[in-house]
Scaffold this motif. Structure first.
Motif, PDB file in Angstrom:
ATOM      1  N   VAL A 174       0.885  -1.175   0.000  1.00 41.52           N
ATOM      2  CA  VAL A 174       0.000   0.000   0.000  1.00 41.52           C
ATOM      3  C   VAL A 174       0.913   1.212   0.000  1.00 41.52           C
ATOM      4  O   VAL A 174       1.916   1.252   0.724  1.00 41.52           O
ATOM      5  N   ILE A 175       0.597   2.187  -0.845  1.00 42.25           N
ATOM      6  CA  ILE A 175       1.437   3.384  -0.944  1.00 42.25           C
ATOM      7  C   ILE A 175       0.575   4.643  -0.866  1.00 42.25           C
ATOM      8  O   ILE A 175      -0.656   4.570  -0.932  1.00 42.25           O
ATOM      9  N   ARG A 176       1.259   5.776  -0.756  1.00 40.18           N
ATOM     10  CA  ARG A 176       0.593   7.078  -0.771  1.00 40.18           C
ATOM     11  C   ARG A 176       1.089   7.795  -2.013  1.00 40.18           C
ATOM     12  O   ARG A 176       2.286   7.971  -2.187  1.00 40.18           O
ATOM     13  N   CYS A 177       0.173   8.215  -2.863  1.00 36.15           N
ATOM     14  CA  CYS A 177       0.594   8.884  -4.094  1.00 36.15           C
ATOM     15  C   CYS A 177       0.741  10.384  -3.906  1.00 36.15           C
ATOM     16  O   CYS A 177       0.968  11.121  -4.861  1.00 36.15           O
ATOM     17  N   GLY A 178       0.594  10.870  -2.689  1.00 31.32           N
ATOM     18  CA  GLY A 178       0.745  12.303  -2.450  1.00 31.32           C
ATOM     19  C   GLY A 178       0.029  12.716  -1.185  1.00 31.32           C
ATOM     20  O   GLY A 178      -0.760  11.949  -0.637  1.00 31.32           O
ATOM     21  N   ALA A 179       0.307  13.930  -0.713  1.00 29.60           N
ATOM     22  CA  ALA A 179      -0.341  14.418   0.499  1.00 29.60           C
ATOM     23  C   ALA A 179      -1.829  14.655   0.231  1.00 29.60           C
ATOM     24  O   ALA A 179      -2.203  15.136  -0.830  1.00 29.60           O
ATOM     25  N   GLY A 180      -2.651  14.287   1.171  1.00 25.97           N
ATOM     26  CA  GLY A 180      -4.079  14.543   1.012  1.00 25.97           C
ATOM     27  C   GLY A 180      -4.825  13.506   0.211  1.00 25.97           C
ATOM     28  O   GLY A 180      -6.056  13.527   0.175  1.00 25.97           O
ATOM     29  N   VAL A 181      -4.111  12.610  -0.456  1.00 29.81           N
ATOM     30  CA  VAL A 181      -4.803  11.574  -1.214  1.00 29.81           C
ATOM     31  C   VAL A 181      -4.799  10.272  -0.404  1.00 29.81           C
ATOM     32  O   VAL A 181      -3.887  10.017   0.361  1.00 29.81           O
ATOM     33  N   GLY A 182      -5.832   9.485  -0.599  1.00 35.29           N
ATOM     34  CA  GLY A 182      -5.967   8.235   0.139  1.00 35.29           C
ATOM     35  C   GLY A 182      -4.933   7.210  -0.273  1.00 35.29           C
ATOM     36  O   GLY A 182      -4.167   7.424  -1.215  1.00 35.29           O
ATOM     37  N   PRO A 183      -4.897   6.079   0.417  1.00 32.41           N
ATOM     38  CA  PRO A 183      -3.931   5.023   0.109  1.00 32.41           C
ATOM     39  C   PRO A 183      -4.268   4.308  -1.201  1.00 32.41           C
ATOM     40  O   PRO A 183      -5.425   4.264  -1.618  1.00 32.41           O
ATOM     41  N   THR A 184      -3.245   3.775  -1.841  1.00 29.63           N
ATOM     42  CA  THR A 184      -3.419   3.010  -3.075  1.00 29.63           C
ATOM     43  C   THR A 184      -2.898   1.603  -2.794  1.00 29.63           C
ATOM     44  O   THR A 184      -1.760   1.418  -2.381  1.00 29.63           O
ATOM     45  N   PHE A 185      -3.756   0.606  -2.988  1.00 20.39           N
ATOM     46  CA  PHE A 185      -3.397  -0.782  -2.714  1.00 20.39           C
ATOM     47  C   PHE A 185      -2.983  -1.472  -4.014  1.00 20.39           C
ATOM     48  O   PHE A 185      -3.752  -1.526  -4.975  1.00 20.39           O
ATOM     49  N   ILE A 186      -1.770  -1.998  -4.005  1.00 23.34           N
ATOM     50  CA  ILE A 186      -1.208  -2.606  -5.215  1.00 23.34           C
ATOM     51  C   ILE A 186      -0.898  -4.085  -4.985  1.00 23.34           C
ATOM     52  O   ILE A 186      -0.341  -4.460  -3.950  1.00 23.34           O
ATOM     53  N   SER A 187      -1.264  -4.920  -5.954  1.00 22.53           N
ATOM     54  CA  SER A 187      -0.840  -6.315  -5.867  1.00 22.53           C
ATOM     55  C   SER A 187      -0.634  -6.886  -7.262  1.00 22.53           C
ATOM     56  O   SER A 187      -1.229  -6.419  -8.240  1.00 22.53           O
ATOM     57  N   VAL A 188       0.228  -7.860  -7.336  1.00 16.74           N
ATOM     58  CA  VAL A 188       0.560  -8.499  -8.606  1.00 16.74           C
ATOM     59  C   VAL A 188      -0.663  -9.236  -9.160  1.00 16.74           C
ATOM     60  O   VAL A 188      -1.424  -9.849  -8.406  1.00 16.74           O
ATOM     61  N   GLY A 189      -0.866  -9.112 -10.465  1.00 19.41           N
ATOM     62  CA  GLY A 189      -1.918  -9.886 -11.113  1.00 19.41           C
ATOM     63  C   GLY A 189      -1.240 -11.148 -11.608  1.00 19.41           C
ATOM     64  O   GLY A 189      -1.424 -12.236 -11.079  1.00 19.41           O
ATOM     65  N   SER A 190      -0.391 -11.005 -12.607  1.00 16.88           N
ATOM     66  CA  SER A 190       0.442 -12.096 -13.087  1.00 16.88           C
ATOM     67  C   SER A 190       1.489 -11.529 -14.036  1.00 16.88           C
ATOM     68  O   SER A 190       1.333 -10.433 -14.581  1.00 16.88           O
ATOM     69  N   LEU A 191       2.556 -12.258 -14.201  1.00 20.22           N
ATOM     70  CA  LEU A 191       3.627 -11.903 -15.138  1.00 20.22           C
ATOM     71  C   LEU A 191       4.298 -10.555 -14.859  1.00 20.22           C
ATOM     72  O   LEU A 191       4.866  -9.951 -15.783  1.00 20.22           O
ATOM     73  N   VAL A 192       4.210 -10.076 -13.607  1.00 16.81           N
ATOM     74  CA  VAL A 192       4.955  -8.885 -13.205  1.00 16.81           C
ATOM     75  C   VAL A 192       5.519  -9.177 -11.812  1.00 16.81           C
ATOM     76  O   VAL A 192       5.095 -10.127 -11.152  1.00 16.81           O
ATOM     77  N   SER A 193       6.463  -8.341 -11.371  1.00 17.67           N
ATOM     78  CA  SER A 193       7.003  -8.493 -10.010  1.00 17.67           C
ATOM     79  C   SER A 193       6.378  -7.374  -9.190  1.00 17.67           C
ATOM     80  O   SER A 193       5.961  -6.348  -9.741  1.00 17.67           O
ATOM     81  N   LEU A 194       6.311  -7.548  -7.876  1.00 23.45           N
ATOM     82  CA  LEU A 194       5.729  -6.497  -7.045  1.00 23.45           C
ATOM     83  C   LEU A 194       6.529  -5.196  -7.141  1.00 23.45           C
ATOM     84  O   LEU A 194       5.928  -4.118  -7.252  1.00 23.45           O
ATOM     85  N   PRO A 195       7.878  -5.251  -7.124  1.00 26.71           N
ATOM     86  CA  PRO A 195       8.641  -3.998  -7.259  1.00 26.71           C
ATOM     87  C   PRO A 195       8.303  -3.268  -8.553  1.00 26.71           C
ATOM     88  O   PRO A 195       8.167  -2.041  -8.565  1.00 26.71           O
ATOM     89  N   ASP A 196       8.149  -4.010  -9.647  1.00 24.11           N
ATOM     90  CA  ASP A 196       7.787  -3.378 -10.923  1.00 24.11           C
ATOM     91  C   ASP A 196       6.383  -2.795 -10.848  1.00 24.11           C
ATOM     92  O   ASP A 196       6.121  -1.709 -11.375  1.00 24.11           O
ATOM     93  N   ALA A 197       5.488  -3.509 -10.201  1.00 23.10           N
ATOM     94  CA  ALA A 197       4.105  -3.040 -10.079  1.00 23.10           C
ATOM     95  C   ALA A 197       4.046  -1.743  -9.285  1.00 23.10           C
ATOM     96  O   ALA A 197       3.343  -0.797  -9.663  1.00 23.10           O
ATOM     97  N   VAL A 198       4.815  -1.689  -8.197  1.00 27.93           N
ATOM     98  CA  VAL A 198       4.834  -0.486  -7.357  1.00 27.93           C
ATOM     99  C   VAL A 198       5.492   0.683  -8.100  1.00 27.93           C
ATOM    100  O   VAL A 198       4.989   1.805  -8.094  1.00 27.93           O
ATOM    101  N   ARG A 199       6.607   0.405  -8.743  1.00 27.30           N
ATOM    102  CA  ARG A 199       7.320   1.453  -9.490  1.00 27.30           C
ATOM    103  C   ARG A 199       6.433   2.063 -10.581  1.00 27.30           C
ATOM    104  O   ARG A 199       6.299   3.280 -10.693  1.00 27.30           O
ATOM    105  N   LEU A 200       5.805   1.210 -11.347  1.00 26.67           N
ATOM    106  CA  LEU A 200       4.966   1.685 -12.449  1.00 26.67           C
ATOM    107  C   LEU A 200       3.735   2.450 -11.947  1.00 26.67           C
ATOM    108  O   LEU A 200       3.337   3.463 -12.526  1.00 26.67           O
ATOM    109  N   THR A 201       3.164   1.968 -10.858  1.00 32.04           N
ATOM    110  CA  THR A 201       1.987   2.650 -10.295  1.00 32.04           C
ATOM    111  C   THR A 201       2.394   4.037  -9.793  1.00 32.04           C
ATOM    112  O   THR A 201       1.707   5.025 -10.051  1.00 32.04           O
TER     113      THR A 201
END
Length: 231
Positions: A174-201
DNA sequence: GCGACAG
DNA sequence: ATCTTGTCGC
């Protein structure tokens, strides 16, 4: 702030349509989740976003492809289709997967990765709609959601892992995309790595809780919805 | 015991 | 998600 969620299977059972075999559905989810592949993306420049809006039982699904370098829209598609299955937590793909696949197939350009409004493996049976889409379509997918369905994490932190309360496995982040904005929940679907998913998001979150491709798909679906006959 | 539960 | 008015904040 730490949050933890589990699923009340009795609640799910109470909402399932008459004649629907829940245990069979769970078996399918378990079987398909075993096919999820976590690996680094080879390319991630063109990113598609998928979202669905509704007018009664008519689903309006939109797909938008964004160039992550220029942040411009490269392609988009909209489809309309009837849905019969209701929304039930943990069974979202039984309602929205087909519309999303139809919108995806209507694109004129094949993206490198697909971002989906919903969870990937951050699901009690490790098969949220993004994982279901990735496994069945055999394309890289990332699940991005605005709230947590299953797992525990710290939503106050700048970044925090989503853990499975039952096994301790990491299901996402779960990450914060900026001050004042709610949390963003990220998880792998398939054929990607979590670090790549977080970086791209992170790269595509422009002052919003949702990344550009999904945000654009959301707006497109809602705009298209206006011209659908009310039911 | 009651309530919460991706979209 | 969707049903819905005015209202608070940047």
């Amino acid at each position: 702030m730490r949050i933890a969620r589990t699923i009340n299977e009795n609640y799910v059972k109470s909402r399932v349509p008459r004649g629907f075999n829940l245990s069979a559905a769970r078996a399918v989810q378990r079987r398909l989740s075993a096919l999820v592949v976590e690996k680094p993306l080879s390319e991630s420049r063109f990113v598609a976003g998928l979202d669905v809006a509704y007018v009664g039982n008519t689903a309006v699904a939109a797909a938008v492809v964004v160039d992550s370098i220029s942040k411009s829209v490269m392609d988009s598609a909209i489809i309309y289709t009837r849905v019969d299955f209701p929304y039930i937590p943990t069974l979202l793909s039984f309602r929205e997967l087909k519309p999303m696949v139809m919108a995806y197939k209507s694109l004129g350009r094949t993206p490198h990765v697909v971002m989906i409004d919903g969870h990937g493996i951050a699901h009690p049976y490790r098969l949220g709609i993004a994982a279901h889409f990735g496994v069945t379509m055999r394309v890289p997918t990332i699940g991005v959601a605005k709230s947590l369905l299953y797992g525990e994490c710290d939503v106050g932190a700048d970044a925090s892992p989503i853990l499975d309360p039952a096994t301790g496995d990491q299901l996402g982040a779960v990450i914060r995309c900026g001050a004042g904005v709610g949390p963003t929940f990220i998880s792998v679907g398939s054929l990607v790595s979590l670090p790549d998913a977080v970086r791209l998001t992170r790269e595509l979150c422009v002052s919003s809780v949702m990344p550009l491709p999904i945000l654009m798909a959301h707006r497109l679906a809602n705009k298209a919805k206006k011209s659908v006959k009310p039911q």
